[in-house]
Scaffold this active site. Structure first.
Site, PDB file in Angstrom:
ATOM      1  N   LEU A 124       0.968  -1.175  -0.169  1.00 47.03           N
ATOM      2  CA  LEU A 124       0.043   0.071  -0.083  1.00 47.03           C
ATOM      3  C   LEU A 124       0.789   1.188  -0.119  1.00 47.03           C
ATOM      4  O   LEU A 124       1.674   1.303   0.821  1.00 47.03           O
ATOM      5  CB  LEU A 124      -0.746  -0.038   1.289  1.00 47.03           C
ATOM      6  CG  LEU A 124      -2.121  -0.962   1.392  1.00 47.03           C
ATOM      7  CD1 LEU A 124      -2.648  -0.982   2.721  1.00 47.03           C
ATOM      8  CD2 LEU A 124      -3.017  -0.693   0.336  1.00 47.03           C
ATOM      9  N   ASP A 125       0.587   2.337  -0.868  1.00 42.93           N
ATOM     10  CA  ASP A 125       1.682   3.417  -1.008  1.00 42.93           C
ATOM     11  C   ASP A 125       1.353   4.035   0.285  1.00 42.93           C
ATOM     12  O   ASP A 125       0.524   3.933   1.183  1.00 42.93           O
ATOM     13  CB  ASP A 125       1.138   4.274  -2.067  1.00 42.93           C
ATOM     14  CG  ASP A 125      -0.214   4.888  -2.057  1.00 42.93           C
ATOM     15  OD1 ASP A 125      -0.486   5.628  -1.025  1.00 42.93           O
ATOM     16  OD2 ASP A 125      -1.026   4.582  -3.108  1.00 42.93           O
ATOM     17  N   CYS A 126       2.217   5.129   0.752  1.00 44.87           N
ATOM     18  CA  CYS A 126       2.470   5.925   1.971  1.00 44.87           C
ATOM     19  C   CYS A 126       0.846   6.406   2.416  1.00 44.87           C
ATOM     20  O   CYS A 126       0.589   6.620   3.373  1.00 44.87           O
ATOM     21  CB  CYS A 126       3.563   7.011   1.728  1.00 44.87           C
ATOM     22  SG  CYS A 126       3.607   7.848   3.167  1.00 44.87           S
ATOM     23  N   ASP A 127       0.173   6.975   1.324  1.00 46.95           N
ATOM     24  CA  ASP A 127      -1.110   7.763   1.542  1.00 46.95           C
ATOM     25  C   ASP A 127      -2.233   6.963   1.539  1.00 46.95           C
ATOM     26  O   ASP A 127      -3.002   7.239   1.836  1.00 46.95           O
ATOM     27  CB  ASP A 127      -1.177   8.745   0.474  1.00 46.95           C
ATOM     28  CG  ASP A 127      -0.238   9.826   0.508  1.00 46.95           C
ATOM     29  OD1 ASP A 127       0.195  10.222   1.556  1.00 46.95           O
ATOM     30  OD2 ASP A 127       0.138  10.550  -0.721  1.00 46.95           O
TER      31      ASP A 127
END
Length: 259
Positions: A124-127
């Site tokens: 999952l990306d940081c955001d």
């Protein structure tokens, strides 16, 4: 004393036995909890893996488990015999890496100490937020992420505007971006007051799949939460919390992936 015919048969059996013990190096690394198979391939081509003291950089190499010594960054690695499974509700602002060059908080900061090296399943990306599984079960990790096993992932996406009927049709048909065809299995509007929310189900997960797919339609995803992966659900797990899977959950997960 063994006769000539029996000796040949015995030799053939031993040879066959040794052949069946051969395993691809990237699978061996995954089974040892080093990384997923795909990530292990990158480690091999980067020259970080040795077999019996020799650096291996080519893919497709097979080794004989138990008879050859495999090292990653100089440390001996062995397939795990005990598997661990943890479910996390990843908070926004945490990156999926063991060590971040920019010094940001990582998902591993939230994990309890464990006797084995654990890998996350499906970045999952940081955001982005939501369900993230950790395990040292290499084959399970592979099957959960490979499109061949059809493990669906469900997300809630909150956008800066409502999708039109044409937008929704395009998501299901697929859009082209940077050489990839990005599509959703289903997309339905969430009944959330004041927000343009959508429940999106993917059959596979490419890098920033949903954000890129929506961006192709001129839609910005303001918040993205993964709520399901196969048989696993967040089920009230709060942001930042981590818990081990129970026996029933592990059984359903293995069954869904054919293990």
């Amino acid at each position: 004393m063994v006769s000539g015919k029996k000796a040949k048969k015995l030799l053939a059996c031993r040879k066959q036995s040794r052949l069946t013990n051969l395993i691809r190096l990237q699978k061996y690394l995954a089974d040892s909890g080093v990384a997923s198979r795909r990530a292990s391939e990158k480690l091999i081509t980067a020259g970080r893996v040795t077999v019996d003291g020799l650096v291996v950089t080519e893919l497709g190499v097979k080794i004989e488990s138990g008879r050859q010594v495999v090292r990653f960054d100089g440390e001996i690695v062995r397939p795990s015999s005990v598997f661990f499974y943890y479910l996390m509700h990843k908070p926004r602002g945490f990156v999926c890496t063991a060590c971040d060059e920019k010094g940001r908080k990582t998902v591993y900061d939230l994990l309890p100490s464990c006797a084995a090296r654990l890998n996350y399943v499906g970045r999952l990306d940081c955001d982005s937020e939501g369900l993230l599984l950790f395990t040292n079960h290499g084959e399970l990790l592979y099957r959960l992420t490979h499109p061949r096993y059809h493990i669906a992932k469900k997300y809630h996406a909150y956008c800066d505007r409502a999708l039109t009927a044409a937008d929704e049709a395009a998501l299901l048909r697929g859009v082209h971006d940077a050489g990839d065809i990005l599509c959703a299995l289903t997309c339905r509007r969430l009944d959330v007051s004041g927000l343009h929310g959508y429940e999106v189900v993917l059959g596979e997960g490419k890098n920033r799949h949903i954000r890129r797919m929506f961006a192709c339609l001129g839609v910005s995803v303001q918040r993205l939460i993964r709520v399901e992966m196969g048989t696993m659900r967040l089920n009230g797990l709060r942001s930042g919390e981590v818990r081990p899977l129970n026996e029933a959950e592990i059984h359903r997960l293995l069954q869904a992936t054919g293990l």
